[in-house]
Design a protein around this motif. Structure first.
Motif: not given
Length: 451
Positions: A157-179, A324-330
């Motif tokens: 009848q309804r989605n019982v997974a709605s309205g669930i309290e989820l753990p806070p997720n800190a935004r991942a830091e990015i580590h770009p290279l300088n010039f 030591a950065i991730r490839f995605h940091d490029l």
């Protein structure tokens, strides 16, 4: 036990205590062909609520005559029957999450019609003690999707997974290279078979899958453009099959984009393809490119395994003394350098293939703050007072000057005249100049210092 009242229609129901005085109550609803569905509860109030729930489910078209599947059974049904439009790698990820995080849990054996929000919340809370917050949120998102399909197909009848309290997720830091670090990195990969791949990652912010899925028809050397519309993935295309490479559309519709390249990038790509043609000719029938036109391949022409690319990337960083950065940091490096060069946020968003400039602004808020600081400092320098510049006190008399003759006396139509102080009107402004992708950041040639 009470018998069904004659003439009671389908969907109608009743509540009763049986045996009398026992405190055991039942909610019963009448179904087709003389059948009924009943639920046992522990109070008259619960019986009334359960009857209303049964009637609501019946009105929604849920088949109460059959036993509902358990959660894990439904997940299998969903993946096999309803998830046919999912991309293969996404479907494989859903299957992994269900097997890893749902199947071992107690809620896996709960029937869909008996699963409660409290039980889903307890499942989330338990996962939060064992795995990272983002992993918990991903697992919940996949369960929510499976149950949403169950609701749409009248299993619940309804989605019982709605309205669930989820753990806070800190935004991942990015580590770009300088010039300077970028120039050091490009020096380290100069002459390597993937040097052009790294250059595109840093210059255009292309995603890993977009680089590995780049094909020759996407390069238009006459127009000087590159078209990004697909990515390389690896997953099981058949349930019991082996994992294999395949090409699929970009992550989002906004990810499909065409970018203008400068002569330097075009020369790098042409040189790379010329070397690839020599390798192809040497190997002949042993060249293993499944599509015959991949721009970046292994030594044998096969698609590049992500693990191989990441191993090489990490070794270059270590050998060059870089962080030591991730490839995605490029990709983050490209965005940060372009923003620092003063390119408008809307343009950067389109270069990266984001769905909106708001997404770009949220990810690269630090770079925008630095750009704002530089802009303020730059204007402050221009407005700095010098000894030659003096200000006039409001108590002094204005200088004696002859006013300019009226426009009509000078023969200038009023619509074309400037303001009284000599500044240009709107019609006299110079046209706006927009930067292209090629000029978005300073040249990334090894050994060339930034301007």
């Amino acid at each position: 036990m009470p018998k069904r009242t004659k003439g009671r229609a389908n969907g109608e129901g009743s509540i009763y205590e049986y045996p009398k005085g026992s405190g055991i109550w039942f909610a019963q609803i009448m179904l087709e062909n003389g059948r009924s569905k009943r639920r046992q509860v522990s109070s008259q109030r619960e019986a009334r609520e359960k009857l209303r729930q049964l009637q609501a489910e019946y009105a929604q078209g849920i088949n109460l005559a059959v036993q509902q599947p358990t959660l894990i059974e439904w997940c299998a049904i969903w993946l096999e029957t309803f998830a046919t439009n999912l991309k293969p790698n996404i479907k494989e990820d859903y299957a992994f999450v269900i097997k890893r995080y749902v199947e071992p849990a107690s809620i896996a054996k709960r029937r869909l019609d008996k699963l409660t929000p409290a039980e889903v919340q307890a499942w989330v809370n338990d996962l939060a003690k064992k795995i990272a917050p983002q992993t918990v949120r991903n697992a919940h998102a996949r369960l929510h999707k499976a149950l949403e399909v169950a609701v749409h197909n009248n299993y619940m009848q309804r989605n019982v997974a709605s309205g669930i309290e989820l753990p806070p997720n800190a935004r991942a830091e990015i580590h770009p290279l300088n010039f300077q670090q970028v120039l050091l990195f490009l020096d380290a990969v100069e002459g390597h078979r993937w040097a052009a791949l790294y250059r595109l990652a840093i210059n255009l912010g292309m995603r890993e899958g977009e680089l590995l899925g780049l094909v020759r028809p996407a390069l238009d050397f006459e127009a000087g453009t590159i078209r990004i519309f697909q990515q390389l993935r690896r997953a099981k295309l058949q349930q019991d099959g082996e994992r294999e490479f395949f090409l699929q559309v970009t992550k989002t519709k906004a990810g499909e984009r065409t970018l203008q390249l400068d002569d330097d990038l075009l020369d790098i790509l042409q040189a790379h393809l010329a070397h690839q043609d020599e390798e192809r000719a040497l190997l002949g029938d042993r060249w293993r490119d499944p599509w015959g036109n991949l721009v970046f391949t292994s030594e044998t022409g096969a698609p590049i395994h992500v693990s191989c690319l990441l191993d090489h990337f990490k070794s270059v960083l270590k050998r060059s003394g870089l962080p030591a950065i991730r490839f995605h940091d490029l990709r983050h490096t490209a965005a940060t350098l372009i923003l620092a060069d003063g390119v408008p946020l809307v343009t950067v968003s389109k270069i990266l293939g984001h769905s909106s400039p708001a997404v770009t602004a949220q990810i690269y808020a630090h770079a925008l703050d630095e750009s704002k600081s530089s802009a303020i400092a730059g204007l402050s320098q221009k407005l700095r007072r010098t000894p030659d510049r003096t200000t006039q006190s409001t108590t002094q008399s204005p200088p004696k000057t002859h006013p300019a003759p009226h426009d009509r006396k000078r023969g200038i139509p009023h619509s074309e005249a400037g303001a009284g102080d000599g500044t240009r009107t709107r019609t006299g402004l110079l046209p706006t100049v927009f930067k292209t992708v090629a000029s978005a950041i300073s040249p990334l040639r090894p050994g060339v210092a930034p301007q």
